[in-house]
Scaffold this motif. Structure first.
Motif, PDB file in Angstrom:
ATOM      1  N   ILE A 110       0.849  -1.185   0.000  1.00  0.00           N
ATOM      2  CA  ILE A 110       0.000   0.000   0.000  1.00  0.00           C
ATOM      3  C   ILE A 110       0.889   1.240   0.000  1.00  0.00           C
ATOM      4  CG2 ILE A 110      -1.940  -1.088   1.195  1.00  0.00           C
ATOM      5  CD1 ILE A 110      -0.980   0.383   3.766  1.00  0.00           C
ATOM      6  N   LEU A 111       0.278   2.375  -0.326  1.00  0.00           N
ATOM      7  CA  LEU A 111       0.968   3.660  -0.227  1.00  0.00           C
ATOM      8  C   LEU A 111       0.914   4.112   1.223  1.00  0.00           C
ATOM      9  CD1 LEU A 111       2.255   6.193  -1.531  1.00  0.00           C
ATOM     10  CD2 LEU A 111      -0.068   7.049  -1.885  1.00  0.00           C
ATOM     11  N   ASP A 112       2.082   4.371   1.809  1.00  0.00           N
ATOM     12  CA  ASP A 112       2.169   4.838   3.190  1.00  0.00           C
ATOM     13  C   ASP A 112       2.997   6.113   3.214  1.00  0.00           C
ATOM     14  OD1 ASP A 112       2.094   5.041   5.955  1.00  0.00           O
ATOM     15  OD2 ASP A 112       3.829   3.742   6.234  1.00  0.00           O
ATOM     16  N   GLY A 113       2.303   7.266   3.229  1.00  0.00           N
ATOM     17  CA  GLY A 113       3.012   8.535   3.184  1.00  0.00           C
ATOM     18  C   GLY A 113       3.744   8.687   1.871  1.00  0.00           C
ATOM     19  N   ASN A 114       5.065   8.795   1.919  1.00  0.00           N
ATOM     20  CA  ASN A 114       5.859   8.939   0.700  1.00  0.00           C
ATOM     21  C   ASN A 114       6.653   7.677   0.384  1.00  0.00           C
ATOM     22  OD1 ASN A 114       7.739   9.033   2.740  1.00  0.00           O
ATOM     23  ND2 ASN A 114       8.786  10.860   2.009  1.00  0.00           N
ATOM     24  N   GLN A 115       6.146   6.526   0.857  1.00  0.00           N
ATOM     25  CA  GLN A 115       6.822   5.255   0.625  1.00  0.00           C
ATOM     26  C   GLN A 115       5.818   4.155   0.305  1.00  0.00           C
ATOM     27  OE1 GLN A 115       8.942   5.178   4.488  1.00  0.00           O
ATOM     28  NE2 GLN A 115      10.840   5.172   3.302  1.00  0.00           N
ATOM     29  N   VAL A 116       6.347   3.051  -0.209  1.00  0.00           N
ATOM     30  CA  VAL A 116       5.565   1.833  -0.396  1.00  0.00           C
ATOM     31  C   VAL A 116       5.757   0.976   0.856  1.00  0.00           C
ATOM     32  CG1 VAL A 116       5.311  -0.289  -1.745  1.00  0.00           C
ATOM     33  CG2 VAL A 116       5.869   1.862  -2.895  1.00  0.00           C
ATOM     34  N   LEU A 117       4.646   0.499   1.420  1.00  0.00           N
ATOM     35  CA  LEU A 117       4.695  -0.354   2.614  1.00  0.00           C
ATOM     36  C   LEU A 117       4.294  -1.772   2.232  1.00  0.00           C
ATOM     37  CD1 LEU A 117       4.792  -0.861   5.719  1.00  0.00           C
ATOM     38  CD2 LEU A 117       2.392  -0.154   5.780  1.00  0.00           C
ATOM     39  N   TYR A 118       5.115  -2.757   2.590  1.00  0.00           N
ATOM     40  CA  TYR A 118       4.789  -4.158   2.368  1.00  0.00           C
ATOM     41  C   TYR A 118       3.819  -4.625   3.444  1.00  0.00           C
ATOM     42  CZ  TYR A 118       8.662  -4.767  -0.979  1.00  0.00           C
ATOM     43  OH  TYR A 118       9.488  -4.683  -2.064  1.00  0.00           O
ATOM     44  N   LEU A 119       2.567  -4.829   3.072  1.00  0.00           N
ATOM     45  CA  LEU A 119       1.580  -5.339   4.019  1.00  0.00           C
ATOM     46  C   LEU A 119       1.790  -6.822   4.282  1.00  0.00           C
ATOM     47  CD1 LEU A 119      -1.950  -3.886   3.163  1.00  0.00           C
ATOM     48  CD2 LEU A 119      -0.515  -3.406   5.147  1.00  0.00           C
ATOM     49  N   ASP A 120       2.037  -7.579   3.226  1.00  0.00           N
ATOM     50  CA  ASP A 120       2.211  -9.024   3.358  1.00  0.00           C
ATOM     51  C   ASP A 120       3.153  -9.485   2.258  1.00  0.00           C
ATOM     52  OD1 ASP A 120       1.962 -11.534   4.389  1.00  0.00           O
ATOM     53  OD2 ASP A 120      -0.160 -11.788   3.898  1.00  0.00           O
ATOM     54  N   ARG A 121       3.819 -10.595   2.492  1.00  0.00           N
ATOM     55  CA  ARG A 121       4.813 -11.091   1.543  1.00  0.00           C
ATOM     56  C   ARG A 121       5.000 -12.588   1.749  1.00  0.00           C
ATOM     57  NH1 ARG A 121       9.205  -8.790  -1.480  1.00  0.00           N
ATOM     58  NH2 ARG A 121      11.108 -10.039  -1.487  1.00  0.00           N
ATOM     59  N   VAL A 122       5.068 -13.315   0.659  1.00  0.00           N
ATOM     60  CA  VAL A 122       5.367 -14.742   0.700  1.00  0.00           C
ATOM     61  C   VAL A 122       6.603 -14.963  -0.159  1.00  0.00           C
ATOM     62  CG1 VAL A 122       4.600 -17.076   0.113  1.00  0.00           C
ATOM     63  CG2 VAL A 122       2.970 -15.428   1.080  1.00  0.00           C
ATOM     64  N   GLU A 123       7.637 -15.535   0.435  1.00  0.00           N
ATOM     65  CA  GLU A 123       8.900 -15.742  -0.263  1.00  0.00           C
ATOM     66  C   GLU A 123       8.878 -17.018  -1.100  1.00  0.00           C
ATOM     67  OE1 GLU A 123      11.441 -13.716  -0.230  1.00  0.00           O
ATOM     68  OE2 GLU A 123      11.056 -12.382   1.476  1.00  0.00           O
ATOM     69  N   THR A 124       9.621 -16.991  -2.192  1.00  0.00           N
ATOM     70  CA  THR A 124       9.811 -18.183  -2.995  1.00  0.00           C
ATOM     71  C   THR A 124      10.595 -19.230  -2.210  1.00  0.00           C
ATOM     72  OG1 THR A 124      10.865 -19.043  -4.997  1.00  0.00           O
ATOM     73  CG2 THR A 124      11.906 -17.156  -3.980  1.00  0.00           C
ATOM     74  N   PRO A 125      10.360 -20.513  -2.467  1.00  0.00           N
ATOM     75  CA  PRO A 125      11.166 -21.545  -1.813  1.00  0.00           C
ATOM     76  C   PRO A 125      12.560 -21.677  -2.415  1.00  0.00           C
ATOM     77  CG  PRO A 125       9.577 -22.551  -3.299  1.00  0.00           C
ATOM     78  CD  PRO A 125       9.252 -21.086  -3.248  1.00  0.00           C
ATOM     79  N   MET A 126      12.811 -20.979  -3.533  1.00  0.00           N
ATOM     80  CA  MET A 126      14.124 -21.055  -4.173  1.00  0.00           C
ATOM     81  C   MET A 126      15.185 -20.454  -3.256  1.00  0.00           C
ATOM     82  SD  MET A 126      13.466 -22.451  -7.149  1.00  0.00           S
ATOM     83  CE  MET A 126      14.726 -21.984  -8.336  1.00  0.00           C
ATOM     84  N   PRO A 127      16.384 -21.040  -3.213  1.00  0.00           N
ATOM     85  CA  PRO A 127      17.429 -20.538  -2.303  1.00  0.00           C
ATOM     86  C   PRO A 127      17.919 -19.140  -2.652  1.00  0.00           C
ATOM     87  CG  PRO A 127      18.308 -22.248  -3.746  1.00  0.00           C
ATOM     88  CD  PRO A 127      16.821 -22.244  -3.940  1.00  0.00           C
ATOM     89  N   LEU A 128      17.920 -18.776  -3.948  1.00  0.00           N
ATOM     90  CA  LEU A 128      18.355 -17.445  -4.357  1.00  0.00           C
ATOM     91  C   LEU A 128      17.143 -16.524  -4.381  1.00  0.00           C
ATOM     92  CD1 LEU A 128      20.560 -15.544  -5.363  1.00  0.00           C
ATOM     93  CD2 LEU A 128      20.070 -16.328  -7.697  1.00  0.00           C
ATOM     94  N   ARG A 129      17.101 -15.580  -3.439  1.00  0.00           N
ATOM     95  CA  ARG A 129      15.942 -14.696  -3.332  1.00  0.00           C
ATOM     96  C   ARG A 129      16.325 -13.445  -2.543  1.00  0.00           C
ATOM     97  NH1 ARG A 129      12.831 -18.853   0.737  1.00  0.00           N
ATOM     98  NH2 ARG A 129      14.066 -18.438   2.604  1.00  0.00           N
ATOM     99  N   LEU A 130      15.510 -12.423  -2.683  1.00  0.00           N
ATOM    100  CA  LEU A 130      15.682 -11.182  -1.932  1.00  0.00           C
ATOM    101  C   LEU A 130      14.701 -11.218  -0.771  1.00  0.00           C
ATOM    102  CD1 LEU A 130      16.914  -8.317  -1.728  1.00  0.00           C
ATOM    103  CD2 LEU A 130      15.010  -7.522  -3.142  1.00  0.00           C
ATOM    104  N   HIS A 131      15.217 -11.323   0.442  1.00  0.00           N
ATOM    105  CA  HIS A 131      14.346 -11.488   1.606  1.00  0.00           C
ATOM    106  C   HIS A 131      14.027 -10.130   2.231  1.00  0.00           C
ATOM    107  CE1 HIS A 131      12.500 -13.435   5.036  1.00  0.00           C
ATOM    108  NE2 HIS A 131      13.196 -12.630   5.826  1.00  0.00           N
ATOM    109  N   LEU A 132      12.737  -9.789   2.272  1.00  0.00           N
ATOM    110  CA  LEU A 132      12.250  -8.567   2.902  1.00  0.00           C
ATOM    111  C   LEU A 132      11.021  -8.918   3.728  1.00  0.00           C
ATOM    112  CD1 LEU A 132      12.487  -6.162  -0.158  1.00  0.00           C
ATOM    113  CD2 LEU A 132      14.002  -6.152   1.821  1.00  0.00           C
ATOM    114  N   GLU A 133      10.925  -8.360   4.922  1.00  0.00           N
ATOM    115  CA  GLU A 133       9.835  -8.688   5.833  1.00  0.00           C
ATOM    116  C   GLU A 133       8.612  -7.802   5.576  1.00  0.00           C
ATOM    117  OE1 GLU A 133       9.666 -11.056   8.003  1.00  0.00           O
ATOM    118  OE2 GLU A 133      11.742 -11.762   7.982  1.00  0.00           O
ATOM    119  N   PRO A 134       7.390  -8.293   5.888  1.00  0.00           N
ATOM    120  CA  PRO A 134       6.227  -7.396   5.932  1.00  0.00           C
ATOM    121  C   PRO A 134       6.521  -6.237   6.885  1.00  0.00           C
ATOM    122  CG  PRO A 134       5.522  -9.677   6.074  1.00  0.00           C
ATOM    123  CD  PRO A 134       7.025  -9.697   6.182  1.00  0.00           C
TER     124      PRO A 134
END
Length: 273
Positions: A110-134
């Motif tokens: 969602i739009l949160d002020g002047n940034q994008v906020l990750y409300l929810d996220r599901v990571e790929t099971p692949m070992p090579l990935r960019l990990h970011l938390e909700p």
């Protein structure tokens, strides 16, 4: 918006909530006059309420523009409410099913002020990935979701959110000037797809599709991410049917929340500026 009777002394807390609710529903920072007009309260009263909310970190006041947007404390509260709400379970299930189908990380923003906020996220099971938390926040001008939130705004509205160019550079591919950003936003409007091609993080690509209400207001975005060793933009675009199907399902699940905010539209926001 919450209706309060300004003549009743017991409505003080409700007045403050109505002001906070209006600021939260607006897509762009709002002025004292905007809030006064919308909430139909005396201007000195609104000023006191906004000052109180600012001191409590519930709203943020721009240093120069003197406009208000949601503060960090309100955003954190909203995220906690969504995490514990029964309304979250259905979107998260759809998100998980989407990742199972496409094999890459997907997130709801969602739009949160002047940034994008990750409300929810599901990571790929692949070992090579960019990990970011909700709860992670990322810039607007160089992300797939961010471009969708900016695409229907005027240049003036965009400057109110992210300032004037040059925009912050994160990689060699980051768009830092207005004209190329304007072209990118026009393309997003035309296609309904936001793109990220190693603009925030090197060696990563992403596409995003909007979740819009009946007025056309983009209130959320669904994005797919992957490393360039596995994906390029063309490969991402082949997954658009999956992404759009999931976005539709999530929009249906979020309908109860969306109805509460349906009175605030992009055109409403344009009038504020």
């Amino acid at each position: 918006m919450l209706n309060v009777d300004p003549q009743k002394p017991e409505s003080t807390a409700l007045r403050a909530f109505a002001v906070l609710e209006y600021v939260a529903h607006a897509n762009t920072p709002v002025s004292l006059d905007d809030v006064t007009h919308a909430c139909k309260l005396p201007k000195p009263t609104v000023f006191r309420i906004l000052s109180m909310l600012f001191e409590a970190d519930l709203v943020y006041r721009e240093p120069l523009g003197k406009r208000y947007t949601v503060g960090a404390r309100s955003a954190a509260l909203a995220l906690d409410v969504l995490r514990h709400s029964t309304l979250r379970s259905q979107p998260h299930t759809v998100l998980q099913e989407l990742v199972d189908a496409v094999g890459e990380t997907c997130n709801l923003t969602i739009l949160d002020g002047n940034q994008v906020l990750y409300l929810d996220r599901v990571e790929t099971p692949m070992p090579l990935r960019l990990h970011l938390e909700p709860g992670t926040r990322v810039p607007l001008h160089c992300t797939a979701s961010g471009k969708l939130f900016l695409m229907n705004m005027t240049q003036k509205q965009i400057e109110a959110l992210i300032g004037k160019p040059p925009y912050k550079r994160f990689t060699s591919r980051t768009i830092t000037e207005w004209e190329p950003l304007k072209e990118e936003l026009a393309r997003a409007r035309e296609t309904g797809v936001g793109l990220h091609d190693s603009e925030l993080f090197d060696d990563s690509v992403a596409i995003a599709v909007p979740l819009s209400d009946t007025s056309g207001r983009v209130y959320a975005a669904l994005a797919l991410h992957g490393p360039t060793s596995r994906l390029d933009i063309a490969a991402c675009l082949k997954l658009l049917p999956d992404l759009r199907g999931a976005a539709s399902a999530i929009a249906d699940a979020m309908a109860p929340l969306n109805k509460q905010a349906s009175h605030v539209t992009q055109s409403d926001s344009a009038e504020l500026l």
